[in-house]
Scaffold this motif. Structure first.
Motif, PDB file in Angstrom:
ATOM      1  N   LEU A 188       0.823  -1.204   0.000  1.00  0.00           N
ATOM      2  CA  LEU A 188       0.000   0.000   0.000  1.00  0.00           C
ATOM      3  C   LEU A 188       0.859   1.258   0.000  1.00  0.00           C
ATOM      4  CD1 LEU A 188      -2.591  -0.976   2.771  1.00  0.00           C
ATOM      5  CD2 LEU A 188      -2.902  -1.133   0.295  1.00  0.00           C
ATOM      6  N   ASN A 189       0.321   2.336  -0.612  1.00  0.00           N
ATOM      7  CA  ASN A 189       0.987   3.630  -0.474  1.00  0.00           C
ATOM      8  C   ASN A 189       0.449   4.360   0.749  1.00  0.00           C
ATOM      9  OD1 ASN A 189      -1.493   4.747  -1.181  1.00  0.00           O
ATOM     10  ND2 ASN A 189      -0.849   5.404  -3.221  1.00  0.00           N
ATOM     11  N   ASP A 190       0.872   5.610   0.954  1.00  0.00           N
ATOM     12  CA  ASP A 190       0.485   6.359   2.150  1.00  0.00           C
ATOM     13  C   ASP A 190      -1.007   6.659   2.213  1.00  0.00           C
ATOM     14  OD1 ASP A 190       3.104   6.352   2.951  1.00  0.00           O
ATOM     15  OD2 ASP A 190       3.544   8.353   2.157  1.00  0.00           O
ATOM     16  N   HIS A 191      -1.696   6.560   1.082  1.00  0.00           N
ATOM     17  CA  HIS A 191      -3.130   6.832   1.032  1.00  0.00           C
ATOM     18  C   HIS A 191      -3.964   5.557   1.064  1.00  0.00           C
ATOM     19  CE1 HIS A 191      -2.331  11.062   0.225  1.00  0.00           C
ATOM     20  NE2 HIS A 191      -1.487  10.682  -0.722  1.00  0.00           N
ATOM     21  N   GLY A 192      -3.320   4.429   1.267  1.00  0.00           N
ATOM     22  CA  GLY A 192      -4.040   3.167   1.364  1.00  0.00           C
ATOM     23  C   GLY A 192      -4.427   2.561   0.029  1.00  0.00           C
ATOM     24  N   TYR A 193      -3.759   2.975  -1.066  1.00  0.00           N
ATOM     25  CA  TYR A 193      -4.025   2.395  -2.379  1.00  0.00           C
ATOM     26  C   TYR A 193      -3.022   1.285  -2.664  1.00  0.00           C
ATOM     27  CZ  TYR A 193      -7.431   5.967  -3.683  1.00  0.00           C
ATOM     28  OH  TYR A 193      -8.535   6.760  -3.733  1.00  0.00           O
ATOM     29  N   ILE A 194      -3.488   0.243  -3.345  1.00  0.00           N
ATOM     30  CA  ILE A 194      -2.633  -0.894  -3.677  1.00  0.00           C
ATOM     31  C   ILE A 194      -1.659  -0.507  -4.785  1.00  0.00           C
ATOM     32  CG2 ILE A 194      -2.616  -3.237  -4.623  1.00  0.00           C
ATOM     33  CD1 ILE A 194      -5.379  -3.654  -3.369  1.00  0.00           C
ATOM     34  N   LEU A 195      -0.393  -0.915  -4.625  1.00  0.00           N
ATOM     35  CA  LEU A 195       0.655  -0.703  -5.620  1.00  0.00           C
ATOM     36  C   LEU A 195       1.164  -2.045  -6.149  1.00  0.00           C
ATOM     37  CD1 LEU A 195       2.726   2.063  -3.796  1.00  0.00           C
ATOM     38  CD2 LEU A 195       1.079   2.391  -5.651  1.00  0.00           C
ATOM     39  N   PRO A 196       1.356  -2.223  -7.455  1.00  0.00           N
ATOM     40  CA  PRO A 196       1.094  -1.246  -8.520  1.00  0.00           C
ATOM     41  C   PRO A 196      -0.390  -1.020  -8.801  1.00  0.00           C
ATOM     42  CG  PRO A 196       1.842  -3.299  -9.456  1.00  0.00           C
ATOM     43  CD  PRO A 196       1.986  -3.446  -7.978  1.00  0.00           C
ATOM     44  N   GLY A 197      -1.238  -1.995  -8.461  1.00  0.00           N
ATOM     45  CA  GLY A 197      -2.681  -1.789  -8.496  1.00  0.00           C
ATOM     46  C   GLY A 197      -3.257  -1.486  -9.862  1.00  0.00           C
ATOM     47  N   LEU A 198      -4.426  -0.832  -9.839  1.00  0.00           N
ATOM     48  CA  LEU A 198      -5.076  -0.401 -11.079  1.00  0.00           C
ATOM     49  C   LEU A 198      -5.837   0.910 -10.875  1.00  0.00           C
ATOM     50  CD1 LEU A 198      -8.153  -1.271 -10.277  1.00  0.00           C
ATOM     51  CD2 LEU A 198      -7.593  -3.406 -11.404  1.00  0.00           C
ATOM     52  N   GLY A 199      -5.487   1.635  -9.817  1.00  0.00           N
ATOM     53  CA  GLY A 199      -6.174   2.884  -9.518  1.00  0.00           C
ATOM     54  C   GLY A 199      -7.407   2.649  -8.670  1.00  0.00           C
ATOM     55  N   ASP A 200      -8.323   3.614  -8.657  1.00  0.00           N
ATOM     56  CA  ASP A 200      -9.568   3.493  -7.909  1.00  0.00           C
ATOM     57  C   ASP A 200     -10.572   2.710  -8.754  1.00  0.00           C
ATOM     58  OD1 ASP A 200     -12.385   4.301  -7.115  1.00  0.00           O
ATOM     59  OD2 ASP A 200     -11.257   5.263  -5.515  1.00  0.00           O
ATOM     60  N   ALA A 201     -10.911   1.505  -8.342  1.00  0.00           N
ATOM     61  CA  ALA A 201     -11.760   0.638  -9.147  1.00  0.00           C
ATOM     62  C   ALA A 201     -13.140   1.275  -9.380  1.00  0.00           C
ATOM     63  CB  ALA A 201     -11.911  -0.726  -8.482  1.00  0.00           C
ATOM     64  N   GLY A 202     -13.717   1.875  -8.334  1.00  0.00           N
ATOM     65  CA  GLY A 202     -15.018   2.491  -8.483  1.00  0.00           C
ATOM     66  C   GLY A 202     -15.012   3.596  -9.516  1.00  0.00           C
ATOM     67  N   ASP A 203     -14.007   4.446  -9.481  1.00  0.00           N
ATOM     68  CA  ASP A 203     -13.910   5.525 -10.460  1.00  0.00           C
ATOM     69  C   ASP A 203     -13.751   4.984 -11.867  1.00  0.00           C
ATOM     70  OD1 ASP A 203     -14.194   7.523  -8.595  1.00  0.00           O
ATOM     71  OD2 ASP A 203     -12.054   7.892  -8.365  1.00  0.00           O
ATOM     72  N   ARG A 204     -12.980   3.922 -12.015  1.00  0.00           N
ATOM     73  CA  ARG A 204     -12.742   3.374 -13.352  1.00  0.00           C
ATOM     74  C   ARG A 204     -13.982   2.617 -13.879  1.00  0.00           C
ATOM     75  NH1 ARG A 204      -6.981   0.993 -14.604  1.00  0.00           N
ATOM     76  NH2 ARG A 204      -7.720   1.661 -16.653  1.00  0.00           N
ATOM     77  N   ILE A 205     -14.749   2.017 -12.997  1.00  0.00           N
ATOM     78  CA  ILE A 205     -15.975   1.332 -13.413  1.00  0.00           C
ATOM     79  C   ILE A 205     -17.031   2.337 -13.862  1.00  0.00           C
ATOM     80  CG2 ILE A 205     -17.941  -0.036 -12.602  1.00  0.00           C
ATOM     81  CD1 ILE A 205     -15.901  -1.405 -10.654  1.00  0.00           C
ATOM     82  N   PHE A 206     -17.185   3.410 -13.079  1.00  0.00           N
ATOM     83  CA  PHE A 206     -18.307   4.329 -13.304  1.00  0.00           C
ATOM     84  C   PHE A 206     -17.909   5.616 -14.006  1.00  0.00           C
ATOM     85  CE2 PHE A 206     -19.506   1.745  -9.573  1.00  0.00           C
ATOM     86  CZ  PHE A 206     -20.630   1.120 -10.108  1.00  0.00           C
ATOM     87  N   GLY A 207     -16.639   5.770 -14.333  1.00  0.00           N
ATOM     88  CA  GLY A 207     -16.202   6.942 -15.072  1.00  0.00           C
ATOM     89  C   GLY A 207     -16.242   8.212 -14.267  1.00  0.00           C
ATOM     90  N   THR A 208     -15.969   8.110 -12.959  1.00  0.00           N
ATOM     91  CA  THR A 208     -15.934   9.286 -12.083  1.00  0.00           C
ATOM     92  C   THR A 208     -14.504   9.558 -11.651  1.00  0.00           C
ATOM     93  OG1 THR A 208     -16.382   7.838 -10.192  1.00  0.00           O
ATOM     94  CG2 THR A 208     -18.268   8.902 -11.233  1.00  0.00           C
ATOM     95  N   THR A 209     -14.292  10.698 -11.019  1.00  0.00           N
ATOM     96  CA  THR A 209     -12.947  11.030 -10.543  1.00  0.00           C
ATOM     97  C   THR A 209     -13.011  11.488  -9.096  1.00  0.00           C
ATOM     98  OG1 THR A 209     -13.212  13.292 -11.370  1.00  0.00           O
ATOM     99  CG2 THR A 209     -12.128  11.698 -12.803  1.00  0.00           C
TER     100      THR A 209
END
Length: 209
Positions: A188-209
C-alpha cells in the motif's frame, strides 16, 4: 496463506493486465471486469454442494447433479463491488443479492457503513462478498462482521487485487474466511491504495474522478 486462493488462470491474468493499463477506457474496463468476474466465479463456486435429481434425457431417465442457486447470496460492497456482480450472476443466475454500503474515511482509512440489506433466512445461505480491491482490509472486516452477525452457513471474500496488508487484516479478524483473488500486489501507499494496483476501481468502473 492457506485461506488465500490466488487464481492464476491465463485468461484471468490476461484480462487483469488489460484492466491495469491506465489508458483503458471506462467501457473497456467495465467489459473486462465483467468477463474476469465470470471466469473467477467458476473457481469460487467450485465446492458448491449439489444434489441428485431425477431427469429424463432423450434416451432414458437418470439421476443427475444440480446446485441450489437460491441458497447462494452474492453481496457486493457498494459501490465498486457492483462491477463484479453481473459476471457472478451469469454463472449462478438464481443466486440472491444483498448489499453493503461502506466508504473509507479518507483521514482514518476506517470503514463507515451507510447501507445494509440482506435476503431472509440467512442461516440457510452461503455468502460470497464482492469487492474489487482488498487494500487495508478495514472495509472487508466491517462487511464480514455484519454478514456473520446473521449467521450464514459460510462466507467467502472475492476481490481482483489484494496485498499482504489486506490479507493480514482480514485473517487476523476472520481466519476462517477464504479470500479469492486474481493478484497479490506489492503493498500500500500512504493513502491506502494498492501498488502497482489499477487505480480506484469504483472511479474506473463508473467513469468518475
Amino acid at each position: 496463506m492457506n485461506q488465500v486462493h490466488h487464481i492464476r488462470h491465463p485468461l484471468v491474468q490476461h484480462k487483469l493486465t488489460l484492466m491495469r493499463k491506465k489508458e483503458a477506457s471506462t467501457n473497456t474496463f467495465r467489459r473486462l471486469l465483467n468477463e474476469l468476474a465470470t471466469l473467477m466465479a467458476y473457481e469460487v463456486t467450485r465446492d458448491m454442494p449439489t444434489q441428485d435429481v431425477a431427469i429424463e434425457t432423450p434416451l432414458e431417465p437418470m439421476m443427475s447433479p444440480v446446485i441450489d442457486g437460491k441458497k447462494l447470496v452474492f453481496v457486493p460492497i457498494l459501490r465498486a463491488g457492483l462491477g463484479i456482480l453481473d459476471g457472478m450472476l451469469s454463472v449462478v443466475p438464481g443466486a440472491r443479492v444483498g448489499h453493503i454500503g461502506l466508504y473509507r474515511d479518507p483521514a482514518t482509512l476506517q470503514a463507515v457503513e451507510y447501507y445494509f440489506k440482506m435476503p431472509s433466512d440467512m442461516p440457510e445461505r452461503d455468502v460470497i462478498l464482492l469487492d474489487p480491491m482488498l487494500a487495508t482490509g478495514n472495509s472487508a472486516v466491517a462487511a464480514i462482521d455484519k454478514v456473520k452477525a446473521l449467521k450464514p452457513r459460510s462466507v467467502k471474500f472475492v476481490c481482483l487485487l489484494t496485498c499482504p496488508e489486506g490479507i493480514a487484516t482480514v485473517h487476523k479478524a476472520h481466519p476462517d474466511v477464504p479470500i479469492y483473488t486474481a493478484a497479490i500486489d506489492r503493498g500500500l501507499n500512504d493513502h491506502g491504495y494498492i501498488l502497482p494496483g489499477l487505480g480506484d476501481a469504483g472511479d474506473r468502473i463508473f467513469g468518475t474522478t
